[in-house]
Motif scaffolding. Structure first.
Motif, PDB file in Angstrom:
ATOM      1  N   ARG A   1       0.831  -1.205   0.000  1.00  0.00           N
ATOM      2  CA  ARG A   1       0.000   0.000   0.000  1.00  0.00           C
ATOM      3  C   ARG A   1       0.861   1.250   0.000  1.00  0.00           C
ATOM      4  O   ARG A   1       0.565   2.231  -0.679  1.00  0.00           O
ATOM      5  CB  ARG A   1      -0.927  -0.007   1.210  1.00  0.00           C
ATOM      6  N   GLU A   2       1.935   1.239   0.789  1.00  0.00           N
ATOM      7  CA  GLU A   2       2.811   2.405   0.868  1.00  0.00           C
ATOM      8  C   GLU A   2       3.822   2.449  -0.264  1.00  0.00           C
ATOM      9  O   GLU A   2       4.574   3.416  -0.393  1.00  0.00           O
ATOM     10  CB  GLU A   2       3.571   2.407   2.205  1.00  0.00           C
ATOM     11  N   LEU A   3       3.867   1.385  -1.085  1.00  0.00           N
ATOM     12  CA  LEU A   3       4.852   1.260  -2.160  1.00  0.00           C
ATOM     13  C   LEU A   3       6.262   1.442  -1.616  1.00  0.00           C
ATOM     14  O   LEU A   3       7.073   2.210  -2.125  1.00  0.00           O
ATOM     15  CB  LEU A   3       4.581   2.271  -3.274  1.00  0.00           C
ATOM     16  N   GLN A   4       6.555   0.676  -0.541  1.00  0.00           N
ATOM     17  CA  GLN A   4       7.862   0.765   0.093  1.00  0.00           C
ATOM     18  C   GLN A   4       8.389  -0.630   0.414  1.00  0.00           C
ATOM     19  O   GLN A   4       7.632  -1.602   0.525  1.00  0.00           O
ATOM     20  CB  GLN A   4       7.787   1.595   1.387  1.00  0.00           C
ATOM     21  N   MET A   5       9.705  -0.697   0.567  1.00  0.00           N
ATOM     22  CA  MET A   5      10.366  -1.908   1.024  1.00  0.00           C
ATOM     23  C   MET A   5      11.286  -1.515   2.173  1.00  0.00           C
ATOM     24  O   MET A   5      11.944  -0.468   2.125  1.00  0.00           O
ATOM     25  CB  MET A   5      11.187  -2.533  -0.118  1.00  0.00           C
ATOM     26  N   SER A   6      11.319  -2.328   3.219  1.00  0.00           N
ATOM     27  CA  SER A   6      12.179  -2.024   4.364  1.00  0.00           C
ATOM     28  C   SER A   6      13.036  -3.238   4.702  1.00  0.00           C
ATOM     29  O   SER A   6      12.606  -4.382   4.537  1.00  0.00           O
ATOM     30  CB  SER A   6      11.352  -1.608   5.588  1.00  0.00           C
ATOM     31  N   LEU A   7      14.241  -2.969   5.192  1.00  0.00           N
ATOM     32  CA  LEU A   7      15.205  -4.024   5.518  1.00  0.00           C
ATOM     33  C   LEU A   7      15.792  -3.773   6.894  1.00  0.00           C
ATOM     34  O   LEU A   7      16.162  -2.637   7.234  1.00  0.00           O
ATOM     35  CB  LEU A   7      16.330  -4.055   4.479  1.00  0.00           C
ATOM     36  N   VAL A   8      15.864  -4.840   7.705  1.00  0.00           N
ATOM     37  CA  VAL A   8      16.584  -4.826   8.975  1.00  0.00           C
ATOM     38  C   VAL A   8      17.604  -5.953   8.923  1.00  0.00           C
ATOM     39  O   VAL A   8      17.239  -7.117   8.711  1.00  0.00           O
ATOM     40  CB  VAL A   8      15.627  -5.015  10.173  1.00  0.00           C
ATOM     41  N   LEU A   9      18.872  -5.633   9.084  1.00  0.00           N
ATOM     42  CA  LEU A   9      19.956  -6.606   8.935  1.00  0.00           C
ATOM     43  C   LEU A   9      20.824  -6.586  10.178  1.00  0.00           C
ATOM     44  O   LEU A   9      21.294  -5.519  10.597  1.00  0.00           O
ATOM     45  CB  LEU A   9      20.792  -6.252   7.705  1.00  0.00           C
TER      46      LEU A   9
ATOM     47  N   SER B   1      25.892  -8.193  13.294  1.00  0.00           N
ATOM     48  CA  SER B   1      26.846  -9.296  13.407  1.00  0.00           C
ATOM     49  C   SER B   1      27.197  -9.878  12.047  1.00  0.00           C
ATOM     50  O   SER B   1      28.281 -10.427  11.854  1.00  0.00           O
ATOM     51  CB  SER B   1      26.272 -10.392  14.309  1.00  0.00           C
ATOM     52  N   PHE B   2      26.285  -9.758  11.091  1.00  0.00           N
ATOM     53  CA  PHE B   2      26.526 -10.263   9.746  1.00  0.00           C
ATOM     54  C   PHE B   2      27.503  -9.378   8.980  1.00  0.00           C
ATOM     55  O   PHE B   2      28.091  -9.803   7.986  1.00  0.00           O
ATOM     56  CB  PHE B   2      25.182 -10.337   9.007  1.00  0.00           C
ATOM     57  N   LEU B   3      27.688  -8.139   9.446  1.00  0.00           N
ATOM     58  CA  LEU B   3      28.479  -7.158   8.711  1.00  0.00           C
ATOM     59  C   LEU B   3      29.708  -6.718   9.483  1.00  0.00           C
ATOM     60  O   LEU B   3      30.254  -5.641   9.235  1.00  0.00           O
ATOM     61  CB  LEU B   3      27.606  -5.923   8.418  1.00  0.00           C
ATOM     62  N   GLU B   4      30.184  -7.563  10.393  1.00  0.00           N
ATOM     63  CA  GLU B   4      31.245  -7.130  11.299  1.00  0.00           C
ATOM     64  C   GLU B   4      32.549  -6.820  10.587  1.00  0.00           C
ATOM     65  O   GLU B   4      33.380  -6.066  11.084  1.00  0.00           O
ATOM     66  CB  GLU B   4      31.475  -8.197  12.364  1.00  0.00           C
ATOM     67  N   ASN B   5      32.766  -7.361   9.385  1.00  0.00           N
ATOM     68  CA  ASN B   5      34.011  -7.104   8.666  1.00  0.00           C
ATOM     69  C   ASN B   5      33.886  -5.994   7.626  1.00  0.00           C
ATOM     70  O   ASN B   5      34.787  -5.782   6.822  1.00  0.00           O
ATOM     71  CB  ASN B   5      34.486  -8.386   7.966  1.00  0.00           C
ATOM     72  N   LEU B   6      32.754  -5.290   7.639  1.00  0.00           N
ATOM     73  CA  LEU B   6      32.506  -4.260   6.642  1.00  0.00           C
ATOM     74  C   LEU B   6      32.649  -2.866   7.225  1.00  0.00           C
ATOM     75  O   LEU B   6      32.509  -2.664   8.435  1.00  0.00           O
ATOM     76  CB  LEU B   6      31.085  -4.400   6.076  1.00  0.00           C
TER      77      LEU B   6
ATOM     78  N   VAL C   1      20.913   4.974   4.395  1.00  0.00           N
ATOM     79  CA  VAL C   1      21.024   3.676   5.060  1.00  0.00           C
ATOM     80  C   VAL C   1      21.499   3.951   6.484  1.00  0.00           C
ATOM     81  O   VAL C   1      22.565   4.548   6.686  1.00  0.00           O
ATOM     82  CB  VAL C   1      22.011   2.744   4.335  1.00  0.00           C
ATOM     83  N   PHE C   2      20.703   3.548   7.480  1.00  0.00           N
ATOM     84  CA  PHE C   2      20.996   3.859   8.874  1.00  0.00           C
ATOM     85  C   PHE C   2      21.585   2.643   9.585  1.00  0.00           C
ATOM     86  O   PHE C   2      21.362   1.493   9.178  1.00  0.00           O
ATOM     87  CB  PHE C   2      19.716   4.308   9.600  1.00  0.00           C
TER      88      PHE C   2
ATOM     89  N   HIS D   1      21.928  -3.140  14.461  1.00  0.00           N
ATOM     90  CA  HIS D   1      21.298  -3.417  13.183  1.00  0.00           C
ATOM     91  C   HIS D   1      21.592  -2.322  12.155  1.00  0.00           C
ATOM     92  O   HIS D   1      21.889  -1.177  12.509  1.00  0.00           O
ATOM     93  CB  HIS D   1      19.764  -3.534  13.318  1.00  0.00           C
ATOM     94  N   VAL D   2      21.498  -2.722  10.901  1.00  0.00           N
ATOM     95  CA  VAL D   2      21.464  -1.795   9.767  1.00  0.00           C
ATOM     96  C   VAL D   2      20.032  -1.772   9.252  1.00  0.00           C
ATOM     97  O   VAL D   2      19.413  -2.831   9.068  1.00  0.00           O
ATOM     98  CB  VAL D   2      22.427  -2.238   8.648  1.00  0.00           C
ATOM     99  N   THR D   3      19.472  -0.581   9.023  1.00  0.00           N
ATOM    100  CA  THR D   3      18.089  -0.459   8.572  1.00  0.00           C
ATOM    101  C   THR D   3      18.002   0.510   7.400  1.00  0.00           C
ATOM    102  O   THR D   3      18.782   1.458   7.299  1.00  0.00           O
ATOM    103  CB  THR D   3      17.172   0.044   9.706  1.00  0.00           C
ATOM    104  N   THR D   4      17.043   0.270   6.552  1.00  0.00           N
ATOM    105  CA  THR D   4      16.737   1.203   5.465  1.00  0.00           C
ATOM    106  C   THR D   4      15.313   0.954   4.997  1.00  0.00           C
ATOM    107  O   THR D   4      14.833  -0.188   5.006  1.00  0.00           O
ATOM    108  CB  THR D   4      17.712   1.038   4.285  1.00  0.00           C
TER     109      THR D   4
END
Length: 685
Positions: A344-352, A355-360, A374-375, A380-383
């Protein structure tokens, strides 16, 4: 190195019956459980009428779906393609037969032992299946058997049976059939076994080496009379080069333009299931063209797929080209990952999870559009981003509507780094729904119907040179550059100024070429990029648009020292599309103008098409002037819309990124099925 050739026994066939097998190929892949079996991937070309699936593979172990590709015309009575899979033993001979016609045998062998040089199990080679091969009597020709090995092994081919023949030989080291131009008119059957050897045997006598594994291909070759050898159709520069490798992420889309320099009867194509082939069109300059597109959805296809194509006239065939689609392997995402599609909002959201990104370097994460935020916090990383913005692409996967974006880490340094990288495709699938009464239908013309079979390409020229020299010699700039106008070279031989030309061959009146973003990279894989344009506008003082009177050409002057380019070579990728307004008095929206203009413009747009240049040299040899230097040296511009992962047309192999980044984060993909903000399942390869 001595080129080994072997005389090929050609078995003349006086007549090919309807429902007969013309050619076939068998590729094999190891199973995940390392069992004493392999997955066999079969491709069979048979004459029309196309046989039913159970006629081709009668074994109950054949995996659905059995697929059929569009049909071809030559040789008579025409042909179609069937493809399927089934589990077979490590050492196996498959016998294929249609009706009472002669049987075709395909041999395969795999070895599950650990190799001493790689410390891993060997991966068998791949062989492509081309469209039926046609030769002109009296026209000598080389016929490459297109093969690929993911281990980088030495590949050799041999004819399975002994025999004598005077007009066809096989170069075993290059896997090339050599046709001398002789032989009677007719159809001939050839069967070739492809084997891989350790690279250390490259200079050894071929009889001393022991192969790791084997696959095979059966070919039907038609020799025809009445051919004028000087009129063989040729593919133009916008067509993909033979041997190119395109890396395709999950839900990635591949678009290719194939153009022939003359009017032909057909452009025959063989590719993976789901490959869309547009109707062939002949332009005003008598060129013939088709467009190919393929979307990688969930599948059990081989990790390496081939697309082979040839142009046919009534009596001649072009040289066959084959390219490879490499389906990038992915790993599942960690627990705690959450991807939501808000229809309905025409949006996509991600929560990551962090710990999965510790080497980045978390600050280097971005979506397709770097301007979208990207926050991150300590956990967590969220967008959250729009399905109609942030570089989100929309495409069709069967009856489903698919929205895709990519979260990736961009290393700002131009040098090779040991920092891990992330490429995370995100997909939102909306199932097709049947409209309820009152029913109505709106018909929207396709891109090809509106704009024709178009292509795009990139060229580089010095100011005042090239096909648009009259407009770049005394240019009209969109904004006045605050840098010194210079064409001379630095004492180090580095170029100061270069013009980036973006072209389209669209002939539609009032069609406008629109350039979105352009990025530059020191390397061909575009792992590390720097922006040249953003939303069609220059991001800084190093890029300025030159206004032209041609709506299908865009030119940008690059002041290389202001852009901070440090390497000797650069590669450029731009996102482009075409636009045409429905009202003759209007022009397409200009992304660089003031947004205060709220006037409504009705326009029709194509998809966004990524195009890449070949290598562009930024320095010249001492004593060479800028007017004689060639910035496009060794470059073969690629015009293959649209694909997110395209190898340069001049490249026959693509290096594995793992060779550059130690401890790189594994690629992962999350498939979202729209179900009230809940992730239904993960799709991994």
């Amino acid at each position: 190195m001595k080129a080994w050739t072997r005389t090929v026994c050609m078995l003349a066939l006086l007549h090919i019956a309807a429902g007969s097998i013309l050619s076939a190929a068998l590729n094999i892949e190891l199973l995940e459980d390392r069992s004493e079996q392999v997955r066999g991937h079969y491709s069979v070309v048979s004459t029309l009428p196309c046989p039913a699936p159970d006629e081709v593979c009668e074994d109950v172990n054949c995996l659905d779906p059995l697929s059929s590709s569009p049909e071809g015309v030559f040789p008579s009575p025409g042909w179609c393609l069937r493809q399927w899979q089934k589990t077979i033993p490590l050492n196996h001979t498959s016998t294929l037969q249609l009706g009472s016609d002669g049987a075709v045998s395909l041999y395969s062998r795999a070895d599950l032992s650990i190799r001493s040089d790689t410390n891993s199990v060997n991966r068998p080679p791949y062989v492509s299946l081309p469209p039926p091969i046609r030769l002109g009597a009296g026209c000598p020709q080389e016929i490459p058997v297109h093969v690929m090995d993911l281990d980088g092994d030495e590949i050799r081919c041999h004819y399975e049976k002994n025999g004598l023949g005077e007009f066809m030989r096989l170069n075993e080291e290059t896997c090339t059939l050599l046709y001398g131009g002789g032989g009677y008119v007719g159809q001939y059957s050839v069967q070739i076994v492809v084997e891989d050897f350790p690279p250390s045997v490259k200079n050894q006598i071929h009889t001393e080496a022991k192969p790791f594994s084997a696959v095979s291909v059966h070919l039907l070759i038609t020799v025809e009379s009445g051919a004028d050898c000087s009129t063989v159709p040729q593919f133009t520069g916008v067509s993909p080069a033979g041997g190119a490798v395109i890396h395709v992420l999950p839900f990635g889309e591949v678009h290719l333009n194939i153009t022939v320099d003359s009017s032909v009867s057909e452009i025959a194509v063989i590719g993976p299931p789901g490959l869309f082939i547009s109707p062939m069109e002949t332009g005003r300059d008598s060129q013939s063209a088709v467009t190919l597109s393929w979307v990688r959805g969930p599948n059990q296809f081989a990790h390496l797929l081939s697309i082979c194509f040839a142009a046919n006239t009534q009596s001649l065939q072009s040289r066959i080209r084959c390219i490879w689609l490499q389906q990038t392997r992915t790993d599942p995402l960690p627990p705690g990952t959450e991807l939501k599609c808000m229809e309905r909002e025409l949006q996509m959201s991600l929560v990551l999870p962090m710990s999965f990104l510790e080497n980045l370097h978390i600050s280097d994460l971005q979506l397709n559009d770097p301007a979208c935020p990207v926050f991150h916090n300590t956990t967590h990383v969220t967008t959250t981003f729009s399905l109609t913005g942030c570089g989100t692409k929309r495409m069709h996967l069967g009856s489903e509507l698919l929205y895709t974006n990519t979260l990736r880490s961009i290393n700002p340094n131009s040098t090779i780094s040991r920092v891990a990288t992330l490429i995370l495709p995100l997909a939102c699938r909306i199932p097709g729904q049947q409209a309820k009464a009152p029913a109505f239908k709106i018909s929207i013309p396709s891109e090809v119907e509106t704009f024709g079979a178009v292509s795009f390409w990139i060229e580089f020229h010095f100011p005042g040179e090239g096909p648009m020299a009259a407009q770049t010699r005394l240019p009209r700039m969109r904004s006045f550059p605050q840098v010194r106008e210079a064409r001379e070279l630095r004492s180090t031989g580095r170029m100061e100024t270069l013009d980036l030309h973006v072209f389209s061959n669209c002939s539609l009146d009032r069609a406008e070429l629109m350039v979105g973003s352009c990025v530059e990279s020191d390397t061909q894989d575009f792992v590390n990029t720097r922006p040249l344009l953003n939303h069609g506008c220059a991001p800084g003082n190093g890029t300025f648009e030159i206004l032209t009177s041609t709506s299908t050409v865009r030119i940008y002057r690059l002041y290389l020292s202001s852009l901070g380019l440090m390497g000797d070579t650069m590669y450029v990728e731009c996102l482009v599309h075409l636009c045409v307004t429905t009202t003759q008095t209007q022009r397409c929206p200009d992304p660089c103008t003031d947004t205060a203009d709220k006037s409504l413009v009705n326009s029709i747009l194509t998809h966004n098409y990524p195009i890449r240049s070949g290598p562009v040299r930024l320095i010249t040899a001492p004593g060479t002037s800028s007017t004689t230097a060639n910035p496009n040296q060794n470059a073969e511009p690629v015009a293959q819309p649209p694909t997110s992962q395209v190898a340069a047309a001049s490249t026959s192999h693509t290096l594995d990124r793992g060779a550059f980044w130690v401890g790189a984060v594994s690629l992962a993909v999350l498939l979202l099925q729209v179900m009230e903000n809940v992730v239904e399942q993960f799709i991994t390869d």
